[in-house]
Design a protein around this motif. Structure first.
Motif, short mmCIF file in Angstrom:
data_model
loop_
_atom_site.label_atom_id
_atom_site.label_comp_id
_atom_site.label_asym_id
_atom_site.label_seq_id
_atom_site.Cartn_x
_atom_site.Cartn_y
_atom_site.Cartn_z
N THR A 34 -26.73 24.33 -11.82
CA THR A 34 -25.75 25.37 -12.10
C THR A 34 -25.11 25.78 -10.78
O THR A 34 -25.32 25.13 -9.75
N THR A 35 -24.34 26.86 -10.80
CA THR A 35 -23.74 27.39 -9.57
C THR A 35 -23.98 28.88 -9.51
O THR A 35 -24.28 29.51 -10.53
N ALA A 36 -23.79 29.44 -8.33
CA ALA A 36 -23.95 30.89 -8.18
C ALA A 36 -22.96 31.62 -9.08
O ALA A 36 -23.30 32.61 -9.74
N LEU A 77 -27.95 23.61 -26.99
CA LEU A 77 -27.45 24.94 -27.31
C LEU A 77 -27.16 25.73 -26.04
O LEU A 77 -26.15 26.46 -25.96
N MET A 78 -28.01 25.58 -25.04
CA MET A 78 -27.80 26.26 -23.75
C MET A 78 -26.48 25.84 -23.11
O MET A 78 -25.70 26.66 -22.63
N ASN A 79 -26.23 24.54 -23.11
CA ASN A 79 -25.01 24.03 -22.48
C ASN A 79 -23.75 24.44 -23.22
O ASN A 79 -22.72 24.75 -22.61
N LYS A 80 -23.84 24.45 -24.53
CA LYS A 80 -22.70 24.90 -25.33
C LYS A 80 -22.39 26.36 -25.03
O LYS A 80 -21.23 26.73 -24.81
N ARG A 81 -23.42 27.19 -25.03
CA ARG A 81 -23.22 28.63 -24.78
C ARG A 81 -22.76 28.87 -23.35
O ARG A 81 -21.94 29.78 -23.12
N ALA A 82 -23.25 28.10 -22.42
CA ALA A 82 -22.84 28.26 -21.02
C ALA A 82 -21.33 28.06 -20.87
O ALA A 82 -20.66 28.85 -20.20
N LYS A 83 -20.82 27.03 -21.52
CA LYS A 83 -19.38 26.78 -21.43
C LYS A 83 -18.59 27.94 -22.04
O LYS A 83 -17.56 28.35 -21.51
N GLU A 84 -19.10 28.48 -23.14
CA GLU A 84 -18.43 29.60 -23.80
C GLU A 84 -18.39 30.84 -22.91
O GLU A 84 -17.46 31.65 -23.01
N ALA A 132 -23.68 34.11 -12.34
CA ALA A 132 -23.13 35.47 -12.40
C ALA A 132 -22.43 35.72 -13.73
O ALA A 132 -22.56 36.80 -14.31
N MET A 133 -21.70 34.71 -14.23
CA MET A 133 -21.03 34.86 -15.52
C MET A 133 -22.04 34.98 -16.66
O MET A 133 -21.86 35.77 -17.60
N ILE A 134 -23.10 34.18 -16.60
CA ILE A 134 -24.13 34.25 -17.63
C ILE A 134 -24.84 35.60 -17.60
O ILE A 134 -25.05 36.24 -18.63
N ALA A 135 -25.18 36.05 -16.39
CA ALA A 135 -25.85 37.35 -16.24
C ALA A 135 -24.95 38.50 -16.66
O ALA A 135 -25.40 39.49 -17.24
N LYS A 136 -23.66 38.38 -16.38
CA LYS A 136 -22.70 39.41 -16.76
C LYS A 136 -22.73 39.62 -18.27
O LYS A 136 -22.75 40.75 -18.76
N ASN A 155 -19.62 24.63 -14.61
CA ASN A 155 -20.25 23.63 -13.74
C ASN A 155 -21.76 23.62 -13.90
O ASN A 155 -22.50 23.32 -12.96
N THR A 156 -22.20 23.98 -15.09
CA THR A 156 -23.63 24.10 -15.38
C THR A 156 -24.07 23.02 -16.35
O THR A 156 -23.35 22.69 -17.30
N HIS A 157 -25.26 22.48 -16.10
CA HIS A 157 -25.87 21.55 -17.07
C HIS A 157 -27.37 21.83 -17.10
O HIS A 157 -28.08 21.62 -16.12
N PHE A 158 -27.86 22.31 -18.25
CA PHE A 158 -29.27 22.60 -18.42
C PHE A 158 -29.95 21.45 -19.14
O PHE A 158 -29.38 20.84 -20.05
N THR A 159 -31.20 21.16 -18.75
CA THR A 159 -31.99 20.15 -19.46
C THR A 159 -33.28 20.73 -20.03
O THR A 159 -33.99 20.04 -20.77
N ASN A 160 -33.59 21.97 -19.67
CA ASN A 160 -34.81 22.60 -20.17
C ASN A 160 -34.64 24.12 -20.19
O ASN A 160 -33.69 24.65 -19.59
#
Length: 431
Positions: A166-168, A138-145, A172-176, A150-155
């Protein structure tokens, strides 16, 4: 000699045009010691500084920004979470939950973002998805959205895993996005929080935010900034999240608000308090060197066009959205160019708000924003055009053919009747 003059002249032109084309990028040069970093404007998402911003890095506990977002999107704050037998054995920073203890989602969220509790992250992930593995999907799906490509979460917590990256820029996009959620904004700026005693833990749990930009003052909380030793605390900062592992180094995602503007900074793999020094350097750079300009406001009339088949002759076209741009503070706004593109064959009927074209703004041939031009009012078409349309409509064609046939037959019949009458009259005259 003449050839040398020509070469110098051409080189001058090229250099000048190069400086003009990059006038919007960096008004001054700065540097940070962290391996990776980025600064973005919150409203527009524009990148104001970057250093290895798209390089994959270990995020450590800044991962919990995404965990918090998914929790706020998929659970109610008053939901009850009963701790299972696995969460208490989570490594790293913890709130020390015990099997069978019961907490609200709200309490666990505060522990997640303030105390950076890994066991809280596990409890929330299982509450939402049933397992940390499913939650990671679910994290990875939401990250792409959210644009974190360039992010891949495993936990859900950020403990070391070579595939958890992930990348800086992605952070920033997630925090935004996170900062658009009121509860998220509230928690990440909270300095102190406590959870009352439970049946299994008779002591109150006291938490203090690990982000020293929110509260770090006095001895042990100093950084050397612009040649002076100052407190780490920075009054304009109101979040977001720290992180640390031996492989990830010191990580920090920060946000600051000043002069009706907000910026978000990310620094990854810093050494000790340099994480705060670099963050403040980026934040001040964003506020001191850039300004926001309103290129156009929504609802601005930009053009009036004629509608030939409309019951009203003229129609005003207005902008659908506002467009803002971050530019260097000394930038001349007259360099912004506007171009209008209209749809072909604009005809009535037209509905209010219908998109009939677009306006494009650019600087040095680089598009900085565009929005639709929409109809300010509705315009119906003239009655005569409606009749013509009905006749041409294939659905009505058979009906009109029948009517036309009847009319033609009627005319023929009347013609024959008239001719016969004329003939009879002539015969009478002859008699």
């Amino acid at each position: 000699m003449r050839r040398l003059f020509v070469i110098i002249f051409i080189a001058t032109i090229l250099i000048t045009s190069t400086f003009n084309s990059f006038a919007m990028i960096l008004p001054a040069q700065i540097d940070i010691s962290s391996e990776s970093g980025v600064l973005i404007d919150f409203e527009t998402g524009e990148v104001l500084f970057e250093k290895n911003a798209h390089k994959q890095m270990y995020p450590a506990s800044t991962t919990k920004i995404m965990t918090a977002i998914l929790t706020l999107e998929n659970a109610n704050l008053n939901d009850k979470v009963i701790i299972d037998k696995e969460a208490p054995f989570t490594e790293g920073s913890r709130m020390y939950v015990k099997e069978g203890e019961e907490f609200t989602v709200d309490q666990l969220l505060h522990a997640l973002l303030i105390e950076s509790a890994n066991d809280s992250a596990v409890a929330l992930a299982k509450h939402i998805s049933g397992s940390t593995e499913e939650f990671a999907k679910l994290m990875n799906k939401r990250a792409k959205e959210l644009g974190a490509l360039n992010t891949h979460f495993t936990n859900p917590h950020g403990l070391p895993d070579e595939n958890h990256v992930t990348t800086a820029y992605d952070l920033a996009m997630i925090a935004k996005y996170g900062m658009t959620i009121p509860k998220f904004r509230e928690i990440v700026k909270t300095i102190r929080y406590q959870i009352p005693a439970t049946e299994k833990t008779p002591e109150i749990r006291y938490f203090r935010n690990r982000n020293r930009l929110l509260h770090g003052v006095g001895p042990g909380n100093k950084i050397k900034y612009n040649g002076e030793w100052i407190d780490i605390k920075y009054d304009i900062v109101d979040g977001i999240k720290t992180g640390y592992t031996s492989k990830a180094g010191q990580c920090l995602v920060s946000t600051a608000f000043k002069d009706n503007r907000r910026v978000i900074s990310v620094v990854l793999k810093a050494i000790r308090t340099n994480v705060y020094l670099d963050s403040r350097t980026l934040i001040d750079y964003g506020f001191n060197n850039f300004k926001k300009i309103n290129v156009v406001n929504s609802g601005t009339k930009l053009k009036t066009i004629e509608i030939e088949n409309g019951i009203e002759k003229n129609l005003d076209l207005i902008t659908q959205d506002s467009i803002s741009k971050i530019v260097p503070k000394d930038y001349n706004e007259s360099n912004i160019k506007m171009a209008i593109e209209l749809n072909p064959e604009i005809k009535a009927p037209i509905s209010k708000g219908e998109a009939l074209g677009k306006v494009i703004y650019s600087i040095n041939n680089e598009i900085i924003g565009k929005t639709n031009l929409i109809a300010k009012n509705s315009i119906d078409e003239k009655q005569i055009y409606k009749i013509v349309k009905r006749i041409k409509d294939p659905k009505n064609m058979s009906f009109f053919k029948i009517v036309l046939g009847i009319i033609v037959l009627f005319i023929i019949w009347r013609t024959i009747v008239t001719i016969n009458r004329i003939r009879r009259k002539r015969r009478r005259w002859k008699w």
